[in-house]
Design a protein around this motif. Structure first.
Motif, PDB file in Angstrom:
ATOM      1  N   GLU A 128      -7.588   3.604  -9.530  1.00 66.08           N
ATOM      2  CA  GLU A 128      -7.063   4.323  -8.361  1.00 66.08           C
ATOM      3  C   GLU A 128      -6.137   5.467  -8.768  1.00 66.08           C
ATOM      4  OE1 GLU A 128      -5.357   1.960  -5.221  1.00 66.08           O
ATOM      5  OE2 GLU A 128      -6.915   0.432  -5.392  1.00 66.08           O
ATOM      6  N   ILE A 129      -5.244   5.218  -9.708  1.00 65.10           N
ATOM      7  CA  ILE A 129      -4.234   6.224 -10.067  1.00 65.10           C
ATOM      8  C   ILE A 129      -4.815   7.352 -10.912  1.00 65.10           C
ATOM      9  CG2 ILE A 129      -3.361   5.028 -12.122  1.00 65.10           C
ATOM     10  CD1 ILE A 129      -1.136   6.827  -9.582  1.00 65.10           C
TER      11      ILE A 129
ATOM     12  N   ASP B 110       5.956  -3.825 -10.211  1.00 61.01           N
ATOM     13  CA  ASP B 110       4.903  -3.182  -9.427  1.00 61.01           C
ATOM     14  C   ASP B 110       3.942  -2.458 -10.364  1.00 61.01           C
ATOM     15  OD1 ASP B 110       6.223  -4.050  -7.159  1.00 61.01           O
ATOM     16  OD2 ASP B 110       7.322  -2.171  -6.900  1.00 61.01           O
TER      17      ASP B 110
ATOM     18  N   VAL C  83      -0.177  -0.459 -10.414  1.00 60.97           N
ATOM     19  CA  VAL C  83      -1.224   0.165  -9.611  1.00 60.97           C
ATOM     20  C   VAL C  83      -2.516   0.141 -10.429  1.00 60.97           C
ATOM     21  CG1 VAL C  83      -0.656   2.495 -10.429  1.00 60.97           C
ATOM     22  CG2 VAL C  83      -1.774   2.223  -8.230  1.00 60.97           C
TER      23      VAL C  83
ATOM     24  N   ARG D 164       0.862  -1.185   0.000  1.00 64.61           N
ATOM     25  CA  ARG D 164       0.000   0.000   0.000  1.00 64.61           C
ATOM     26  C   ARG D 164       0.898   1.234   0.000  1.00 64.61           C
ATOM     27  NH1 ARG D 164      -2.890  -4.020   0.567  1.00 64.61           N
ATOM     28  NH2 ARG D 164      -4.971  -4.138   1.426  1.00 64.61           N
TER      29      ARG D 164
ATOM     30  N   LEU E 116      -3.056   4.185  -2.321  1.00 64.81           N
ATOM     31  CA  LEU E 116      -2.983   3.397  -3.552  1.00 64.81           C
ATOM     32  C   LEU E 116      -2.618   1.965  -3.185  1.00 64.81           C
ATOM     33  CD1 LEU E 116      -0.908   5.824  -5.822  1.00 64.81           C
ATOM     34  CD2 LEU E 116      -3.359   5.387  -5.981  1.00 64.81           C
ATOM     35  N   THR E 117      -3.214   1.000  -3.894  1.00 69.31           N
ATOM     36  CA  THR E 117      -2.882  -0.408  -3.694  1.00 69.31           C
ATOM     37  C   THR E 117      -1.909  -0.833  -4.785  1.00 69.31           C
ATOM     38  OG1 THR E 117      -5.133  -0.736  -2.886  1.00 69.31           O
ATOM     39  CG2 THR E 117      -3.853  -2.713  -3.387  1.00 69.31           C
ATOM     40  N   ILE E 118      -0.847  -1.526  -4.398  1.00 67.13           N
ATOM     41  CA  ILE E 118       0.176  -1.964  -5.346  1.00 67.13           C
ATOM     42  C   ILE E 118       0.045  -3.478  -5.553  1.00 67.13           C
ATOM     43  CG2 ILE E 118       2.641  -1.902  -5.910  1.00 67.13           C
ATOM     44  CD1 ILE E 118       1.326   0.866  -5.360  1.00 67.13           C
TER      45      ILE E 118
END
Length: 201
Positions: A92-93, A86, A88, A52, A77-79
């Motif tokens: 969300e972004i 990685d 996202v 996160r 943000l959740t990764i």
């Protein structure tokens, strides 16, 4: 000399790819430098991966850090991991950043944006032309819609574009100063014209 001409071509492409109104958030550079999926030092529990990112605190966190309530009402943000990189979620972004020119990928039935270039993209081969990312030259799957393969490439392009604009502005100002010093007596405005005496008739 060849490298400078190729960098000029990249900047011209980038300038058309990034709109003037695009503004990169201040937290974005710090976000791209963070490492994720290490073990959280604050919670010695199972599944304590740092997956996160708290925009407000500029920190990578685990799910227990978020559940503790210390990040309530913060921007998060959740990764995820996709092909050892990685990513996202696009939903969300794009709340915080214009991602229209960044190519998304499908990961577990979700559209995601990669933080850095994916190793498999175009089998690692770099290519020239409109089918490639404007910055790293990796192959794009849908080159008609996208100009960058990842978030880092768009940010790098944005910084290069800003540097070129500052350099151009500095060069123009320098040339104006040189012209003023070489021609100190030159009038700023031209005369209206040669005066003529009115006729008596």
């Amino acid at each position: 000399m060849a490298s400078s001409s190729s960098s000029i071509e990249i900047l011209e492409k980038v300038d058309s790819s990034i709109q003037c109104e695009d503004v990169m958030p201040e937290w974005l550079d710090g976000f791209l430098e963070k490492t994720f999926f290490g073990r959280c030092g604050s919670h010695d529990l199972q599944k304590n991966d740092l997956n996160r990112y708290c925009i407000t605190c500029d920190s990578s966190n685990c799910k227990y850090c978020i559940a503790s309530g210390s990040h309530n009402e913060h921007k998060l943000l959740t990764i995820y991991r996709h092909i050892y990189q990685d990513v996202v979620p696009l939903k969300e972004i794009e709340i915080h950043l214009d991602c229209s020119k960044i190519q998304p990928y499908k990961c577990n039935k979700k559209w995601v944006v990669s933080l850095k270039p994916l190793p498999h993209n175009g089998s690692g081969l770099h290519m020239d032309g409109d089918e490639a990312c404007d910055v790293c030259k990796r192959k794009l799957n849908d080159f008609d819609r996208y100009r960058f393969c990842c978030l880092a490439c768009k940010v790098q392009a944005f910084h290069e574009m800003n540097k070129s604009r500052v350099a151009t502005r500095t060069l123009t100002e320098g040339m104006d100063k040189v012209e003023q010093t070489t021609n100190p007596n030159k009038r700023k405005r031209s005369r209206k014209g040669v005066p003529y005496r009115a006729s008596f008739f």
